[in-house]
Write an enzyme that holds these catalytic residues in place. Structure first.
Site, mmCIF file in Angstrom:
data_model
loop_
_atom_site.group_PDB
_atom_site.id
_atom_site.type_symbol
_atom_site.label_atom_id
_atom_site.label_comp_id
_atom_site.label_asym_id
_atom_site.label_seq_id
_atom_site.Cartn_x
_atom_site.Cartn_y
_atom_site.Cartn_z
ATOM 1 N N ASP A 238 42.066 45.363 28.938
ATOM 2 C CA ASP A 238 41.517 45.282 30.289
ATOM 3 C C ASP A 238 42.672 45.386 31.283
ATOM 4 O O ASP A 238 43.842 45.140 30.937
ATOM 5 C CB ASP A 238 40.778 43.951 30.437
ATOM 6 C CG ASP A 238 40.329 43.690 31.855
ATOM 7 O OD1 ASP A 238 39.552 44.504 32.394
ATOM 8 O OD2 ASP A 238 40.758 42.669 32.441
ATOM 9 N N ASP B 8 39.974 39.128 30.106
ATOM 10 C CA ASP B 8 39.927 37.829 30.784
ATOM 11 C C ASP B 8 38.566 37.494 31.372
ATOM 12 O O ASP B 8 38.395 36.395 31.911
ATOM 13 C CB ASP B 8 40.953 37.816 31.918
ATOM 14 C CG ASP B 8 40.536 38.705 33.080
ATOM 15 O OD1 ASP B 8 40.167 39.881 32.837
ATOM 16 O OD2 ASP B 8 40.534 38.224 34.232
#
Length: 259
Positions: free
Chosen positions: A11, A199
């Site tokens: 990410d 996250d």
């Protein structure tokens, strides 16, 4: 060509990139080790191809594909961003067919001018212009009640539109997930060991599908709930946020695998 020792899927915002200023400087030590070891690093993001192409080149990762718009699309190695609008107009039309009482609670990129996109995304104007070049998905903010949101999502689902919560926005698309694209890309490299870093809630499927998932701390939202495989040690949590946490996580992986 032999398979690499592992493939990393990461990410961006809040993980490889700092949540506030989008810097990746603190991740460079681990990125340099990965490049030296010949480990592909696949960027995975809700960002558009127009945003990802220059960033991927800046990171020295242009030889690898990138997963864009939350898994709804793929940017091939070395490719520039396509100029067409993909399915974006179709997605906006689906929003337009909702009852006004439901539609009023969602405000997306297509509802905002560039200065508003820049403010909501914390991006400079030039980068906000790239973020607005969407082809497969619509990020936005929900301003109604939880009950209205549930009805909003149900109505969209009936038209084939999926919604996923990200670190900053609620993201709508016609499908394709980070996990499904991860499997598609990993297959190009044979049967490598896969590592995923993220996250936010929209990273969960990718983290759970990887051989090793690494959850980077995000002080801007509640922690992710326990994930499948976490109790068995297949998913680990890193206390540090952003690119610092990314380097700590990847240093642990590289040291453990002797790379």
């Amino acid at each position: 060509m032999p398979s690499p020792p592992l493939v990393v899927f990461t990410d961006l915002c809040g993980t490889l990139l700092d949540h506030e200023d989008y810097s990746h400087d603190a991740a460079e030590p681990a990125l340099a080790r990965l490049r030296a070891a010949g480990v592909p690093v696949i960027l995975v993001s809700s960002r558009t191809a127009a945003e990802i192409a220059p960033l991927r080149a800046d990171l020295g990762l242009a030889d690898h594909p990138a997963i864009i718009e939350n898994g709804a699309g793929l940017l091939e190695p070395g490719a520039a961003a396509p100029e067409d609008r993909g399915r974006y107009d179709e997605l906006r039309a689906a929003l337009g067919r909702l009852p006004a009482s439901l539609r009023a609670g969602f405000h997306g990129f297509g509802d905002w001018d560039l200065p508003m996109i820049a403010r909501r995304s914390n991006l400079p104007m030039a980068e906000a212009e790239l973020a607005a070049k969407r082809r497969f998905s619509e990020p936005g903010l929900w301003r109604g009640s939880d009950a209205q949101k549930a009805a909003f999502l149900d109505a969209l689902a009936a038209m084939g539109v999926q919604a996923r919560e990200g670190g900053r926005f609620l993201k709508l698309s016609f499908g394709g997930t980070r996990a499904s694209r991860m499997a598609e890309v990993a297959a190009r490299y044979g049967t490598p060991f896969t590592v995923a870093l993220g996250d936010a809630p929209d990273d969960a499927d990718m983290l759970e599908a990887a051989d090793l998932g690494l959850v980077i701390a995000n002080p801007h939202r509640p922690p992710l709930p326990p994930l499948a495989g976490e109790a068995e040690g297949r998913i680990l949590r890193i206390d540090a946020p952003g690119p610092l946490g990314w380097t700590i996580a990847m240093t642990h992986v590289l040291d453990a695998r002797g790379l």
